[in-house]
Design a protein around this motif. Structure first.
Motif, PDB file in Angstrom:
ATOM      1  N   PRO A   1       0.794  -1.235   0.000  1.00 30.19           N
ATOM      2  CA  PRO A   1       0.000   0.000   0.000  1.00 30.19           C
ATOM      3  C   PRO A   1       0.826   1.285   0.000  1.00 30.19           C
ATOM      4  O   PRO A   1       0.394   2.306  -0.513  1.00 30.19           O
ATOM      5  N   PHE A   2       2.008   1.252   0.606  1.00 26.21           N
ATOM      6  CA  PHE A   2       2.874   2.431   0.621  1.00 26.21           C
ATOM      7  C   PHE A   2       4.200   2.079  -0.057  1.00 26.21           C
ATOM      8  O   PHE A   2       5.248   1.973   0.589  1.00 26.21           O
ATOM      9  N   PRO A   3       4.178   1.897  -1.375  1.00 15.18           N
ATOM     10  CA  PRO A   3       5.367   1.399  -2.073  1.00 15.18           C
ATOM     11  C   PRO A   3       6.549   2.361  -2.088  1.00 15.18           C
ATOM     12  O   PRO A   3       7.676   1.942  -2.352  1.00 15.18           O
ATOM     13  N   GLN A   4       6.295   3.638  -1.813  1.00 24.22           N
ATOM     14  CA  GLN A   4       7.378   4.607  -1.940  1.00 24.22           C
ATOM     15  C   GLN A   4       8.026   5.000  -0.610  1.00 24.22           C
ATOM     16  O   GLN A   4       8.962   5.795  -0.590  1.00 24.22           O
ATOM     17  N   THR A   5       7.534   4.441   0.492  1.00 24.29           N
ATOM     18  CA  THR A   5       8.105   4.828   1.787  1.00 24.29           C
ATOM     19  C   THR A   5       9.548   4.372   1.952  1.00 24.29           C
ATOM     20  O   THR A   5      10.287   4.931   2.765  1.00 24.29           O
TER      21      THR A   5
ATOM     22  N   LEU B   1      11.038   8.896   7.574  1.00 17.19           N
ATOM     23  CA  LEU B   1      10.201   7.739   7.898  1.00 17.19           C
ATOM     24  C   LEU B   1       9.656   7.864   9.315  1.00 17.19           C
ATOM     25  O   LEU B   1       8.484   7.556   9.581  1.00 17.19           O
ATOM     26  N   SER B   2      10.501   8.322  10.223  1.00 16.15           N
ATOM     27  CA  SER B   2      10.067   8.549  11.605  1.00 16.15           C
ATOM     28  C   SER B   2       9.013   9.654  11.663  1.00 16.15           C
ATOM     29  O   SER B   2       8.018   9.530  12.372  1.00 16.15           O
ATOM     30  N   MET B   3       9.221  10.731  10.902  1.00 11.33           N
ATOM     31  CA  MET B   3       8.251  11.825  10.843  1.00 11.33           C
ATOM     32  C   MET B   3       6.912  11.335  10.290  1.00 11.33           C
ATOM     33  O   MET B   3       5.841  11.700  10.788  1.00 11.33           O
ATOM     34  N   ALA B   4       6.981  10.488   9.254  1.00  9.31           N
ATOM     35  CA  ALA B   4       5.763   9.954   8.635  1.00  9.31           C
ATOM     36  C   ALA B   4       4.984   9.086   9.619  1.00  9.31           C
ATOM     37  O   ALA B   4       3.752   9.160   9.702  1.00  9.31           O
ATOM     38  N   ASN B   5       5.715   8.264  10.367  1.00 11.48           N
ATOM     39  CA  ASN B   5       5.049   7.378  11.324  1.00 11.48           C
ATOM     40  C   ASN B   5       4.396   8.174  12.454  1.00 11.48           C
ATOM     41  O   ASN B   5       3.288   7.861  12.897  1.00 11.48           O
ATOM     42  N   GLU B   6       5.074   9.227  12.913  1.00 14.19           N
ATOM     43  CA  GLU B   6       4.500  10.096  13.947  1.00 14.19           C
ATOM     44  C   GLU B   6       3.262  10.817  13.426  1.00 14.19           C
ATOM     45  O   GLU B   6       2.272  10.976  14.140  1.00 14.19           O
ATOM     46  N   LEU B   7       3.317  11.248  12.174  1.00 13.41           N
ATOM     47  CA  LEU B   7       2.186  11.923  11.550  1.00 13.41           C
ATOM     48  C   LEU B   7       0.967  11.014  11.495  1.00 13.41           C
ATOM     49  O   LEU B   7      -0.146  11.410  11.877  1.00 13.41           O
ATOM     50  N   LEU B   8       1.164   9.789  11.039  1.00 15.83           N
ATOM     51  CA  LEU B   8       0.057   8.840  10.931  1.00 15.83           C
ATOM     52  C   LEU B   8      -0.459   8.418  12.307  1.00 15.83           C
ATOM     53  O   LEU B   8      -1.661   8.221  12.490  1.00 15.83           O
ATOM     54  N   THR B   9       0.443   8.274  13.257  1.00 14.46           N
ATOM     55  CA  THR B   9       0.034   7.935  14.623  1.00 14.46           C
ATOM     56  C   THR B   9      -0.877   9.013  15.191  1.00 14.46           C
ATOM     57  O   THR B   9      -1.930   8.717  15.769  1.00 14.46           O
TER      58      THR B   9
ATOM     59  N   ILE C   1       7.384  13.625   2.207  1.00 14.92           N
ATOM     60  CA  ILE C   1       6.628  12.645   2.989  1.00 14.92           C
ATOM     61  C   ILE C   1       5.208  12.488   2.459  1.00 14.92           C
ATOM     62  O   ILE C   1       4.732  11.365   2.243  1.00 14.92           O
ATOM     63  N   VAL C   2       4.493  13.595   2.239  1.00 12.70           N
ATOM     64  CA  VAL C   2       3.100  13.482   1.771  1.00 12.70           C
ATOM     65  C   VAL C   2       3.051  12.876   0.368  1.00 12.70           C
ATOM     66  O   VAL C   2       2.106  12.140   0.035  1.00 12.70           O
TER      67      VAL C   2
END
Length: 293
Positions: free
Chosen positions: A29-33, A41-49, A112-113
């Protein structure tokens, strides 16, 4: 030798058939991460959390809300100064450390977005129209693509004035709406944030009345809980003394079902340090959802 040659050809044929019939590995689902830096990656995970713990869960793990704010309101000293004129060429002083740092961080957020966006979800970074004390404020939003398109189609008599249809992309729609007049902006956001029709109508009509009379229209609020809080997040204004109807109850029940699903999933993706593997949770959820379509 002849038999050995035939045997080899038979084995080769069987292998090719088996290879042709083997299921292809489905794209994640997130092929480009994997193209994000470790910090991104840490910023993205915090954002989604943060989104899952707040109202964005109703966009990420369902389609109750066509879009949601992810709660990250960014603010940087990059806005035009009051002394500057419309059309000035040199607005941002890139050589200034604070500005350079701001643009570097914004570059990370844009990356990230872009890398998080996929077939089901689109993440966007939108600047607010109004600035504050020479600072530009921006918001990060997530859109459920299918539900967003549906909202545009359901309200085509409103969104059609800009030429928007069900096939219009969220980024174009949102950048246009943010810079529109006050009450069109309110109505557009009301529909896209998933508020019921009566709540959108009341909010817009109250705004118009306030403009005409200068008096604030008193109101109550319908509160829908999120993981982080029982009140103050997925909330919409209603007339003072309003008694909730079946429509409001339906929204509440759907939200409650999504919230229960999230709480069950959350237990499976908590890391030893207490953080949530939000990317893993969403990846598995979206993969399973697609498999059942």
């Amino acid at each position: 030798m002849k038999h050995k040659g035939l045997c080899f050809l038979l084995i080769l044929w069987l292998f090719s058939c088996a290879s042709a019939q083997a299921p292809r590995q489905e794209n994640p689902p997130f092929p480009q991460t994997d193209r994000l830096s470790s910090e991104e990656l840490s910023m993205a995970n915090e954002l989604l959390t943060f989104g899952l713990e707040h109202e964005a869960v109703y966009t990420l793990l369902g389609d109750l809300k066509p879009m949601s704010s992810l709660g990250y309101y960014l603010s940087y000293p990059i806005a035009k100064k009051v002394s500057m004129a419309d059309g000035d060429k040199h607005v941002v002083q890139v050589a200034v450390d604070s500005v350079s740092q701001a643009l570097d961080e914004l570059s990370q957020w844009h990356n990230i977005v872009n890398k998080l966006s996929n077939e089901q979800l689109e993440f966007v970074l939108i600047p607010y129209k109004h600035t504050w004390k020479e600072k530009r404020n921006l918001q990060i939003l997530v859109c459920n693509r299918a539900r967003f398109s549906q909202a545009l189609e359901e309200n085509e008599s409103f969104f059609g004035q800009w030429g928007f249809t069900a096939n219009s992309g969220p980024t174009v729609v949102l950048t246009t709406i943010e810079f529109e007049s006050r009450n069109d902006r309110y109505r557009a956001y009301g529909y896209l944030f998933g508020y019921p029709e009566h709540a959108v109508d009341f909010f817009v009509e109250a705004s118009i009345a306030e403009e005409e009379t200068g008096e604030f229209v008193k109101r109550d609020f319908f509160q829908i809980p999120v993981s982080a809080s029982e009140t103050g997040h997925f909330t919409y204004a209603i007339p003072k003394g309003y008694i909730p109807t079946k429509i409001d109850s339906s929204v509440y029940r759907e939200a409650n079902a999504i919230q229960k699903s999230y709480q069950n999933l959350k237990k499976q993706y908590l890391l030893p340090n207490g953080n949530l593997n939000a990317i893993g949770l969403l990846s598995d959820y979206l993969r399973q959802t697609k498999a059942h379509q």
